[in-house]
Design an enzyme around this catalytic site. Sequence first.
Site, PDB file in Angstrom:
ATOM      1  N   ASP A 290       0.834  -1.207   0.000  1.00  0.00           N
ATOM      2  CA  ASP A 290       0.000   0.000   0.000  1.00  0.00           C
ATOM      3  C   ASP A 290       0.868   1.256   0.000  1.00  0.00           C
ATOM      4  O   ASP A 290       1.990   1.249   0.501  1.00  0.00           O
ATOM      5  CB  ASP A 290      -0.919  -0.022   1.231  1.00  0.00           C
ATOM      6  CG  ASP A 290      -2.054   0.977   1.119  1.00  0.00           C
ATOM      7  OD1 ASP A 290      -2.410   1.362  -0.018  1.00  0.00           O
ATOM      8  OD2 ASP A 290      -2.589   1.386   2.172  1.00  0.00           O
TER       9      ASP A 290
ATOM     10  N   HIS B 288       2.128   3.354  -9.039  1.00  0.00           N
ATOM     11  CA  HIS B 288       1.973   1.915  -9.290  1.00  0.00           C
ATOM     12  C   HIS B 288       3.155   1.386 -10.103  1.00  0.00           C
ATOM     13  O   HIS B 288       3.658   0.297  -9.850  1.00  0.00           O
ATOM     14  CB  HIS B 288       0.657   1.643 -10.032  1.00  0.00           C
ATOM     15  CG  HIS B 288      -0.562   2.066  -9.262  1.00  0.00           C
ATOM     16  ND1 HIS B 288      -0.740   1.745  -7.938  1.00  0.00           N
ATOM     17  CD2 HIS B 288      -1.665   2.777  -9.626  1.00  0.00           C
ATOM     18  CE1 HIS B 288      -1.898   2.255  -7.520  1.00  0.00           C
ATOM     19  NE2 HIS B 288      -2.471   2.889  -8.518  1.00  0.00           N
TER      20      HIS B 288
ATOM     21  N   LEU C  10      10.505 -20.650  -5.007  1.00  0.00           N
ATOM     22  CA  LEU C  10       9.496 -19.781  -4.382  1.00  0.00           C
ATOM     23  C   LEU C  10       8.133 -19.896  -5.064  1.00  0.00           C
ATOM     24  O   LEU C  10       8.050 -19.855  -6.293  1.00  0.00           O
ATOM     25  CB  LEU C  10       9.978 -18.323  -4.480  1.00  0.00           C
ATOM     26  CG  LEU C  10       8.988 -17.253  -4.015  1.00  0.00           C
ATOM     27  CD1 LEU C  10       8.898 -17.234  -2.495  1.00  0.00           C
ATOM     28  CD2 LEU C  10       9.399 -15.865  -4.519  1.00  0.00           C
TER      29      LEU C  10
HETATM   30  C1  IPE Z   1      -5.388  -2.695   0.053  1.00  0.00           C
HETATM   31  O1  IPE Z   1      -5.086  -1.370  -0.182  1.00  0.00           O
HETATM   32  C2  IPE Z   1      -5.452  -3.474  -1.242  1.00  0.00           C
HETATM   33  C3  IPE Z   1      -4.174  -3.650  -1.916  1.00  0.00           C
HETATM   34  C4  IPE Z   1      -2.992  -3.285  -1.480  1.00  0.00           C
HETATM   35  C5  IPE Z   1      -4.249  -4.325  -3.189  1.00  0.00           C
HETATM   36  P1  IPE Z   1      -6.217  -0.258  -0.312  1.00  0.00           P
HETATM   37  O2  IPE Z   1      -5.518   1.019  -0.511  1.00  0.00           O
HETATM   38  O3  IPE Z   1      -7.207  -0.666  -1.338  1.00  0.00           O
HETATM   39  O4  IPE Z   1      -6.908  -0.338   1.122  1.00  0.00           O
HETATM   40  P2  IPE Z   1      -7.766   0.741   1.925  1.00  0.00           P
HETATM   41  O5  IPE Z   1      -8.817   1.243   0.986  1.00  0.00           O
HETATM   42  O6  IPE Z   1      -6.832   1.830   2.319  1.00  0.00           O
HETATM   43  O7  IPE Z   1      -8.299   0.010   3.107  1.00  0.00           O
HETATM   44  C1  IPE Z   2      -1.668   0.221  -3.346  1.00  0.00           C
HETATM   45  O1  IPE Z   2      -1.458   1.586  -3.382  1.00  0.00           O
HETATM   46  C2  IPE Z   2      -1.961  -0.367  -4.711  1.00  0.00           C
HETATM   47  C3  IPE Z   2      -3.342  -0.848  -4.871  1.00  0.00           C
HETATM   48  C4  IPE Z   2      -4.256  -0.823  -3.946  1.00  0.00           C
HETATM   49  C5  IPE Z   2      -3.709  -1.390  -6.157  1.00  0.00           C
HETATM   50  P1  IPE Z   2      -2.659   2.624  -3.354  1.00  0.00           P
HETATM   51  O2  IPE Z   2      -3.069   2.935  -4.743  1.00  0.00           O
HETATM   52  O3  IPE Z   2      -3.750   2.152  -2.467  1.00  0.00           O
HETATM   53  O4  IPE Z   2      -1.926   3.884  -2.715  1.00  0.00           O
HETATM   54  P2  IPE Z   2      -2.533   4.897  -1.649  1.00  0.00           P
HETATM   55  O5  IPE Z   2      -3.011   4.092  -0.483  1.00  0.00           O
HETATM   56  O6  IPE Z   2      -3.635   5.632  -2.331  1.00  0.00           O
HETATM   57  O7  IPE Z   2      -1.367   5.763  -1.298  1.00  0.00           O
HETATM   58 MG    MG Z   3      -4.139   2.400  -0.483  1.00  0.00          MG
END
Ligand code: IPE
Ligand code: IPE
Ligand code: MG
Length: 245
Positions: free
Chosen positions: A17, A34, A128
């Site tokens: 995240d 990303h 792995l």
């Molecule tokens: C969790 O992250 C899902 C992934 C890392 C794929 P999110 O960014 O979607 O989670 P919330 O919305 O902060 O809980």
């Molecule tokens: C995690 O990073 C990737 C996915 C959930 C696909 P985020 O896109 O949730 O990044 P933040 O949380 O908005 O910084």
């Molecule tokens: Mg996120």
Amino acid sequence: MNLEPATLPRHVAIIMDGNGRWARQQGKPRIMGHKAGVRSVQEVVRCARELGIGVLTLYAFSTENWRRPGTEVESLMGLLQTYLENQLDQMVENQVRLRTCGRRDHLPVKVRQVLENTIRETAGNDGLILNLALSYGGRDELVRAARQLAARAVKGELRPEEIDEEKVTAELDSAGLPDPDLLIRTGGEARLSNFLLWQLSYSELYFTRVLWPDFGREHFLAALADFQQRQRRFGRTGGQVAGEE
Ligand code: IPE
Ligand code: IPE
Ligand code: MG
């Protein structure tokens, strides 16, 4: 960093995240976060492989992430496809075996094809296991398992009182894998966001503020070192010896 090979986790799961916030910090569009996150995936996969960790599960896309803007979803699917296409040779060479959890049937057909191809091409590898959670939700997985068990009960293959933890586990997408010993979440939030709700029952949780694109080998090793300091009790008292009743 001194890691004890004998007590490394067999299975590490990561909620990757913080990509969006990383991009914002750099004044870039979210998709650049990303993109940068793919580098962290490569680094952590390599590190897990070199350490001899058995399973690495990466939360790449949740059932809830479909609610993001269409352009972001499309970019994520594109990145996933490119990542898989680019990594195939390396996976084969390094004995990495790909599997997935989640609703593969909900993914765009192109992504599904490259996934199925990679899974097939890496099926014989014995290094792995790289388990990608894609269109994955812990609740969705449990609902699907419940439906399977109910269907078998209706057919008369299974009596309700025969349903136990082992039978539920066997219906999950993770069937055959050990539960994660360690869960890492980057990006500073301390929540599970619908990840592996059943499998994480006794996992050690490690939360770090480091944003996923900044997370690399050093951070991964730090999380593993922290894990090795933990005393896992599984409901018992501290002094008991493993296997003792
Ligand atoms: C969790 O992250 C899902 C992934 C890392 C794929 P999110 O960014 O979607 O989670 P919330 O919305 O902060 O809980
Ligand atoms: C995690 O990073 C990737 C996915 C959930 C696909 P985020 O896109 O949730 O990044 P933040 O949380 O908005 O910084
Ligand atoms: Mg996120």
